[in-house]
Write a protein that holds these residues in place. Sequence first.
Motif, PDB file in Angstrom:
ATOM      1  N   LYS A 142     -10.241   3.718  -1.386  1.00 42.72           N
ATOM      2  CA  LYS A 142     -10.595   5.121  -0.558  1.00 42.72           C
ATOM      3  C   LYS A 142      -9.568   5.664  -0.720  1.00 42.72           C
ATOM      4  O   LYS A 142      -8.480   5.229   1.201  1.00 42.72           O
ATOM      5  N   LEU A 143      -9.336   7.205  -0.613  1.00 41.03           N
ATOM      6  CA  LEU A 143      -8.186   7.835  -1.127  1.00 41.03           C
ATOM      7  C   LEU A 143      -8.982   9.495  -0.172  1.00 41.03           C
ATOM      8  O   LEU A 143      -9.991   9.787  -0.153  1.00 41.03           O
ATOM      9  N   ASP A 144      -7.825   9.692   1.203  1.00 44.71           N
ATOM     10  CA  ASP A 144      -8.495  10.436   2.143  1.00 44.71           C
ATOM     11  C   ASP A 144      -7.635  11.567   1.966  1.00 44.71           C
ATOM     12  O   ASP A 144      -6.374  11.965   1.814  1.00 44.71           O
ATOM     13  N   LEU A 145      -8.225  12.429   1.176  1.00 45.96           N
ATOM     14  CA  LEU A 145      -7.522  14.140   1.085  1.00 45.96           C
ATOM     15  C   LEU A 145      -7.702  15.414   1.620  1.00 45.96           C
ATOM     16  O   LEU A 145      -8.766  15.333   1.359  1.00 45.96           O
ATOM     17  N   LEU A 167     -11.643  10.228  -2.287  1.00 47.07           N
ATOM     18  CA  LEU A 167     -12.073   9.774  -3.279  1.00 47.07           C
ATOM     19  C   LEU A 167     -12.182   8.109  -3.810  1.00 47.07           C
ATOM     20  O   LEU A 167     -10.915   7.448  -2.630  1.00 47.07           O
ATOM     21  N   PHE A 168     -13.151   7.629  -4.409  1.00 51.57           N
ATOM     22  CA  PHE A 168     -13.071   6.039  -4.141  1.00 51.57           C
ATOM     23  C   PHE A 168     -13.185   5.765  -5.530  1.00 51.57           C
ATOM     24  O   PHE A 168     -13.210   6.293  -6.336  1.00 51.57           O
ATOM     25  N   SER A 169     -12.511   4.063  -5.396  1.00 50.69           N
ATOM     26  CA  SER A 169     -12.685   3.494  -6.154  1.00 50.69           C
ATOM     27  C   SER A 169     -13.911   2.505  -6.489  1.00 50.69           C
ATOM     28  O   SER A 169     -13.700   1.358  -5.524  1.00 50.69           O
ATOM     29  N   ARG A 184      -9.816  -1.831   0.062  1.00 51.67           N
ATOM     30  CA  ARG A 184     -10.903  -2.451   0.293  1.00 51.67           C
ATOM     31  C   ARG A 184     -10.955  -3.833  -0.140  1.00 51.67           C
ATOM     32  O   ARG A 184     -11.897  -3.839  -1.469  1.00 51.67           O
ATOM     33  N   ALA A 185     -10.049  -4.461   0.185  1.00 55.46           N
ATOM     34  CA  ALA A 185     -10.203  -6.123  -0.757  1.00 55.46           C
ATOM     35  C   ALA A 185     -11.784  -6.541  -1.054  1.00 55.46           C
ATOM     36  O   ALA A 185     -12.237  -6.854  -1.868  1.00 55.46           O
TER      37      ALA A 185
END
Length: 128
Positions: free
Chosen positions: A43-46, A56-58, A36-37
Amino acid sequence: MLNGIHHVAIICSDYEKSKDFYTRILGFKIIAENYRADRDSFKLDLALADGTQIELFSFPDAPKRPSFPEAQGLRHLAFNVENVEAVSQYLTNLGVDVESIRVDEYTGKQFTFFSDPDGLPLELYQQS
């Protein structure tokens, strides 16, 4: 009414390191990965086989966890496993520091703790 937990959201400090930990080491499968620029954020959906998911967010400059492990809020995330000893050994073989296995005084089930790359406490808990 409530049928279960859909997902747990985790903010990490090093996206690639955490992505590797949750996918390669813990075996979560990637559902979707988005950058998300406007937020400079991944955002990683696992997902696990049973459908349990982690988001998982950064985020740049996210504050660190205030204390370990007794901060208010979520204390730890526990995973159901069939064999605590086997999973503990697997993680140890991959270089993950795992605590000694203990027995829950109320249920008689084995459990142990380890941490993700940011020190988030994670638990292995005997399923049956």
